[in-house]
Design an enzyme around this catalytic site. Sequence first.
Site, PDB file in Angstrom:
ATOM      1  N   VAL A  45     -17.005   4.306  -3.837  1.00 25.98           N
ATOM      2  CA  VAL A  45     -17.556   2.984  -3.565  1.00 25.98           C
ATOM      3  C   VAL A  45     -18.899   3.096  -2.847  1.00 25.98           C
ATOM      4  CG1 VAL A  45     -17.211   0.780  -2.398  1.00 25.98           C
ATOM      5  CG2 VAL A  45     -15.284   1.920  -3.498  1.00 25.98           C
ATOM      6  N   LYS A  57       0.853  -1.190   0.000  1.00 30.34           N
ATOM      7  CA  LYS A  57       0.000   0.000   0.000  1.00 30.34           C
ATOM      8  C   LYS A  57       0.885   1.235   0.000  1.00 30.34           C
ATOM      9  CE  LYS A  57      -4.514   0.905   0.279  1.00 30.34           C
ATOM     10  NZ  LYS A  57      -5.604   0.165  -0.376  1.00 30.34           N
ATOM     11  N   GLY A  90     -18.259   8.105  -0.725  1.00 27.60           N
ATOM     12  CA  GLY A  90     -17.225   8.265  -1.740  1.00 27.60           C
ATOM     13  C   GLY A  90     -17.592   7.453  -2.958  1.00 27.60           C
TER      14      GLY A  90
END
Length: 346
Positions: free
Chosen positions: A183, A79, A181
């Site tokens: 999603v 990440k 957001g």
Amino acid sequence: MNIEELDAPGYERVVYASDENSGLKSIIAIHSTKLGPAAGGCRMYKYGTVEEAKTDALNLAKGMTYKNAAASLPLGGGKSVIIADPHKDKTPELMQAFGKFVNALEGRYYTAEDVGISVEDIAEAAKFTSYAAGLSEGPFGSGDPSPVTARGVYLCMQVAAKYGLGSADLKGKTIAVQGLGHVGMYLCEFLANAGAKIIATDINQKAIEEAKSRFDATIVAPDAIYAVEADIFAPCAMGGSVSANSISQLKAKVVAGAANNQLADADCGQLLADKGILYAPDYVVNGGGIINVAAEILKISDQAWVNEKVERLATTTDQILSEATANNVLPHKIADQFVDNILASA
């Protein structure tokens, strides 16, 4: 650009980059490449300190190892985070510098979109690295992974509802969606089409107005979302929102959402169970986006491959919840053992 190694026991590599010209301050954390090159999105957030950013990157990177393994992908876990305000500090130069940073790891880590990062931002990074995915163009461009993530969450939520509410049918059920957001908004679309009632919250007024207009969502203040009368609580914002404090307020019988690292600490799974709340393990439920990105990384153009993998997330969720119910074991413990077995045999 200055790149320095950061100490992080248990991780293969963690590096910090700073670039005076672009203002880039970024961390890339590689947790494991046991199953393949590390893959995980880039998050841009206004962290208070580098140490705070590092902690988030480490937690997210480990989560990606488990997410990729649970989705049966030949990818490891990594990440990246950029320390910046995505609404004020983002520039093409900043993202291009980030691309150079990713490229310096020579393919051990692939980046893509996450919170605060768009398809257009990744396109800027991709001008300086071939290790960026989630692009809208190119022979294998997969585009925005958000709708695929949302579909996976929706399918897994149906499974969780079967175990926690007695039926997989979400029609007439009330879903508390925390975060609108990319999603979260797509998830609301799936839920509205299924006939569910939506209670939502966000700090973005534009997103709130869209949810009210498109889905007839009831809007509440961010702190009020936990205590609403709902069947399912869907965390779709930042991690750690399922805490001792929020659990004490929850009236929902199921927790299933898109956020990463939903449980604030190791005790929260037990606290949920003690209240009779079923938890669908986040890194299984929200694996759709990385599946979409993986198709691009692996140069697979067959959409059926993506669809089959996303649908398999629901099958895996069913297996985990079935075993957890039958043996009276916490679902996230079953999920962790499932992935640990995969990694042990790699």
